[in-house]
Write a protein that holds these residues in place. Structure first.
Motif, PDB file in Angstrom:
ATOM      1  N   ALA A  77      28.948 -24.113 -49.988  1.00 56.44           N
ATOM      2  CA  ALA A  77      30.041 -25.040 -49.691  1.00 56.44           C
ATOM      3  C   ALA A  77      31.347 -24.550 -50.311  1.00 56.44           C
ATOM      4  O   ALA A  77      32.422 -24.691 -49.720  1.00 56.44           O
ATOM      5  CB  ALA A  77      29.691 -26.433 -50.214  1.00 56.44           C
ATOM      6  N   LEU A  78      31.236 -23.933 -51.488  1.00 54.29           N
ATOM      7  CA  LEU A  78      32.433 -23.434 -52.174  1.00 54.29           C
ATOM      8  C   LEU A  78      33.132 -22.361 -51.346  1.00 54.29           C
ATOM      9  O   LEU A  78      34.353 -22.421 -51.147  1.00 54.29           O
ATOM     10  CB  LEU A  78      32.048 -22.866 -53.542  1.00 54.29           C
ATOM     11  N   VAL A  79      32.387 -21.378 -50.850  1.00 53.65           N
ATOM     12  CA  VAL A  79      33.026 -20.235 -50.192  1.00 53.65           C
ATOM     13  C   VAL A  79      33.562 -20.586 -48.802  1.00 53.65           C
ATOM     14  O   VAL A  79      34.240 -19.757 -48.179  1.00 53.65           O
ATOM     15  CB  VAL A  79      32.063 -19.028 -50.103  1.00 53.65           C
ATOM     16  N   LYS A  80      33.289 -21.780 -48.334  1.00 54.86           N
ATOM     17  CA  LYS A  80      33.914 -22.236 -47.088  1.00 54.86           C
ATOM     18  C   LYS A  80      35.330 -22.751 -47.335  1.00 54.86           C
ATOM     19  O   LYS A  80      36.106 -22.935 -46.395  1.00 54.86           O
ATOM     20  CB  LYS A  80      33.067 -23.335 -46.438  1.00 54.86           C
ATOM     21  N   LEU A  81      35.657 -22.976 -48.610  1.00 54.10           N
ATOM     22  CA  LEU A  81      36.975 -23.498 -48.972  1.00 54.10           C
ATOM     23  C   LEU A  81      37.945 -22.343 -49.211  1.00 54.10           C
ATOM     24  O   LEU A  81      37.537 -21.218 -49.519  1.00 54.10           O
ATOM     25  CB  LEU A  81      36.863 -24.360 -50.236  1.00 54.10           C
ATOM     26  N   PRO A  82      39.260 -22.592 -49.097  1.00 58.01           N
ATOM     27  CA  PRO A  82      40.243 -21.522 -49.337  1.00 58.01           C
ATOM     28  C   PRO A  82      40.248 -21.078 -50.798  1.00 58.01           C
ATOM     29  O   PRO A  82      40.140 -21.899 -51.708  1.00 58.01           O
ATOM     30  CB  PRO A  82      41.574 -22.156 -48.931  1.00 58.01           C
ATOM     31  N   ALA A  83      40.384 -19.775 -50.992  1.00 61.39           N
ATOM     32  CA  ALA A  83      40.393 -19.201 -52.336  1.00 61.39           C
ATOM     33  C   ALA A  83      41.692 -18.453 -52.583  1.00 61.39           C
ATOM     34  O   ALA A  83      42.362 -18.005 -51.650  1.00 61.39           O
ATOM     35  CB  ALA A  83      39.212 -18.254 -52.516  1.00 61.39           C
ATOM     36  N   VAL A  84      42.047 -18.318 -53.846  1.00 62.00           N
ATOM     37  CA  VAL A  84      43.131 -17.429 -54.262  1.00 62.00           C
ATOM     38  C   VAL A  84      42.454 -16.208 -54.866  1.00 62.00           C
ATOM     39  O   VAL A  84      41.650 -16.326 -55.794  1.00 62.00           O
ATOM     40  CB  VAL A  84      44.061 -18.095 -55.290  1.00 62.00           C
ATOM     41  N   ILE A  85      42.769 -15.030 -54.332  1.00 58.76           N
ATOM     42  CA  ILE A  85      42.014 -13.815 -54.655  1.00 58.76           C
ATOM     43  C   ILE A  85      42.912 -12.798 -55.351  1.00 58.76           C
ATOM     44  O   ILE A  85      44.022 -12.522 -54.893  1.00 58.76           O
ATOM     45  CB  ILE A  85      41.425 -13.202 -53.372  1.00 58.76           C
ATOM     46  N   TYR A  86      42.395 -12.253 -56.468  1.00 56.46           N
ATOM     47  CA  TYR A  86      43.124 -11.178 -57.152  1.00 56.46           C
ATOM     48  C   TYR A  86      42.930  -9.880 -56.391  1.00 56.46           C
ATOM     49  O   TYR A  86      41.800  -9.471 -56.092  1.00 56.46           O
ATOM     50  CB  TYR A  86      42.626 -11.026 -58.588  1.00 56.46           C
ATOM     51  N   ASN A  87      44.046  -9.206 -56.076  1.00 56.61           N
ATOM     52  CA  ASN A  87      43.994  -7.959 -55.317  1.00 56.61           C
ATOM     53  C   ASN A  87      45.098  -7.035 -55.816  1.00 56.61           C
ATOM     54  O   ASN A  87      46.276  -7.351 -55.723  1.00 56.61           O
ATOM     55  CB  ASN A  87      44.189  -8.244 -53.828  1.00 56.61           C
ATOM     56  N   ASN A  88      44.699  -5.904 -56.386  1.00 53.65           N
ATOM     57  CA  ASN A  88      45.679  -4.972 -56.946  1.00 53.65           C
ATOM     58  C   ASN A  88      45.200  -3.555 -56.704  1.00 53.65           C
ATOM     59  O   ASN A  88      44.230  -3.092 -57.297  1.00 53.65           O
ATOM     60  CB  ASN A  88      45.857  -5.214 -58.449  1.00 53.65           C
ATOM     61  N   GLY A  89      45.893  -2.851 -55.813  1.00 52.95           N
ATOM     62  CA  GLY A  89      45.504  -1.484 -55.499  1.00 52.95           C
ATOM     63  C   GLY A  89      44.120  -1.448 -54.881  1.00 52.95           C
ATOM     64  O   GLY A  89      43.852  -2.107 -53.884  1.00 52.95           O
ATOM     65  N   ASN A  90      43.219  -0.691 -55.512  1.00 53.49           N
ATOM     66  CA  ASN A  90      41.863  -0.607 -54.989  1.00 53.49           C
ATOM     67  C   ASN A  90      40.921  -1.626 -55.614  1.00 53.49           C
ATOM     68  O   ASN A  90      39.706  -1.548 -55.443  1.00 53.49           O
ATOM     69  CB  ASN A  90      41.293   0.815 -55.198  1.00 53.49           C
ATOM     70  N   VAL A  91      41.463  -2.589 -56.342  1.00 54.67           N
ATOM     71  CA  VAL A  91      40.660  -3.648 -56.955  1.00 54.67           C
ATOM     72  C   VAL A  91      40.886  -4.950 -56.198  1.00 54.67           C
ATOM     73  O   VAL A  91      41.995  -5.487 -56.178  1.00 54.67           O
ATOM     74  CB  VAL A  91      41.014  -3.842 -58.443  1.00 54.67           C
ATOM     75  N   GLN A 147      36.767 -16.521 -49.248  1.00 51.03           N
ATOM     76  CA  GLN A 147      37.671 -16.481 -48.098  1.00 51.03           C
ATOM     77  C   GLN A 147      38.998 -17.109 -48.515  1.00 51.03           C
ATOM     78  O   GLN A 147      39.007 -18.197 -49.093  1.00 51.03           O
ATOM     79  CB  GLN A 147      37.088 -17.256 -46.917  1.00 51.03           C
ATOM     80  N   GLY A 148      40.083 -16.439 -48.213  1.00 48.52           N
ATOM     81  CA  GLY A 148      41.374 -17.000 -48.593  1.00 48.52           C
ATOM     82  C   GLY A 148      42.522 -16.288 -47.930  1.00 48.52           C
ATOM     83  O   GLY A 148      42.442 -15.083 -47.653  1.00 48.52           O
ATOM     84  N   ASN A 149      43.588 -17.029 -47.665  1.00 50.66           N
ATOM     85  CA  ASN A 149      44.776 -16.458 -47.032  1.00 50.66           C
ATOM     86  C   ASN A 149      45.778 -15.918 -48.048  1.00 50.66           C
ATOM     87  O   ASN A 149      46.834 -15.417 -47.660  1.00 50.66           O
ATOM     88  CB  ASN A 149      45.463 -17.509 -46.157  1.00 50.66           C
ATOM     89  N   TYR A 150      45.461 -16.058 -49.344  1.00 48.93           N
ATOM     90  CA  TYR A 150      46.424 -15.634 -50.358  1.00 48.93           C
ATOM     91  C   TYR A 150      45.750 -14.676 -51.321  1.00 48.93           C
ATOM     92  O   TYR A 150      44.809 -15.030 -52.034  1.00 48.93           O
ATOM     93  CB  TYR A 150      46.959 -16.845 -51.114  1.00 48.93           C
TER      94      TYR A 150
END
Length: 315
Positions: A183-197, A219-222
């Motif tokens: 149920a959690l991963v169906k909700l929008p997430a804020v994801i850390y993304n930096n270079g190849n990480v 899953q997240g748009n940000y």
């Protein structure tokens, strides 16, 4: 400039892959560095580098002399380390690299205390979330999170990594409190993304109080490359996130956040927070600084207190 200093510049040029980067590393202009390499070649009577407009390559003589120079520099550094270990008080310069938020929130206060304690010490702090080559870039110590995978470096553990799933009160009011990882991963997430990480997956037990872990993809748009901005987005209710507790700058309730799925086991992915340094015989300056960091962060780490009863969660 001594031939030893010129040889160190030669090594920097090779390790950095360009004259410009090596010049910047040594706080000198490109032409000055080029002149020193030329003087070194004249002094040795051999050409070390084949230069073109945009690149260079090592000559056969350059390859042989580079190998010997590595040994020379290691020997000289070891001599200095031995001498430094007999000093009664840390002195000299220490160059530190750290992840941005960790450096701002937890390393800077240590540096303040350290410089007041040892006013003659010089410190250079570089903040960068991307992993740097601490040997090539002349850092004395790096504060890193993650797994240990470089056998050329020595590591001293500073703290355990402690993960939590967090969301704002407003996010839970809007989306409801998820009762399962699915149920959690169906909700929008804020994801850390930096270079190849890109930290968009986590491992959690499917059932409460189970040790059988599954991998879940967020899953997240940000996606964002800065921890402080990520935490601001979570507080604004854009999405939930899976964080290490050191990302918190104060108690979770003061931030308007709450932990989710705390009765499920959440993997730390065998990671930790480490002080990394390139020499087994560390100097008194480096060892004292690492000890100050460990003392400031504490055991358990101070950020664990930011989530009440955290020791009972995610087990």
């Amino acid at each position: 400039m001594s031939i030893t200093s010129q040889l160190r510049l030669f090594v920097d040029v090779v390790q950095q892959g360009s004259f410009a980067k090596a010049a910047s590393l040594n706080s000198m202009d490109n032409s000055s560095l080029s002149k020193q390499i030329k003087k070194l070649e004249e002094s040795l009577g051999v050409q070390l580098l084949n230069r073109s407009t945009r690149s260079f390559s090592l000559t056969s003589a350059g390859e042989d002399i580079l190998a010997e120079t590595y040994q020379l520099i290691d020997t000289l550094d070891n001599i200095q380390n031995i001498a430094d270990s007999y000093q009664s008080e840390p002195k000299g310069m220490i160059r530190i690299v750290s992840a941005v938020f960790l450096g701002q929130q937890y390393i800077q206060p240590v540096i303040t205390r350290f410089m007041r304690k040892y006013p003659n010490v010089q410190i250079v702090l570089h903040l960068d979330d991307k992993r740097t080559d601490i040997i090539a870039d002349h850092y004395d110590v790096a504060i890193r999170m993650g797994k240990l995978n470089d056998s050329n470096l020595i590591a001293k553990k500073i703290a355990n990594t402690n993960f939590a799933v967090i969301a704002s009160n407003s996010f839970v009011e809007e989306h409801g409190r998820p009762l399962t990882p699915e149920a959690l991963v169906k909700l929008p997430a804020v994801i850390y993304n930096n270079g190849n990480v890109c930290l968009d997956t986590f491992k959690m037990s499917h059932e409460p109080n189970s040790k059988e872990l599954r991998s879940y993809k967020m899953q997240g748009n940000y996606k964002v490359s800065d921890v402080r901005t990520l935490m601001g987005a979570v507080r604004d209710g854009i999405g939930y996130s899976v964080i290490d507790l050191f990302n918190l700058e104060k108690p979770i309730d003061e931030l308007g956040l709450l932990p989710l799925l705390t009765d499920h086991t959440l993997s730390t992915l065998d990671t930790g927070i480490y002080a990394i340094y390139p020499h087994r015989k560390q100097t008194l300056l480096v060892s004292e600084f690492i000890n100050e960091v460990k003392e400031y962060i504490g055991e358990p780490a101070i950020w664990e207190s930011f989530v009440p009863d955290y020791q009972l969660m995610y087990k």
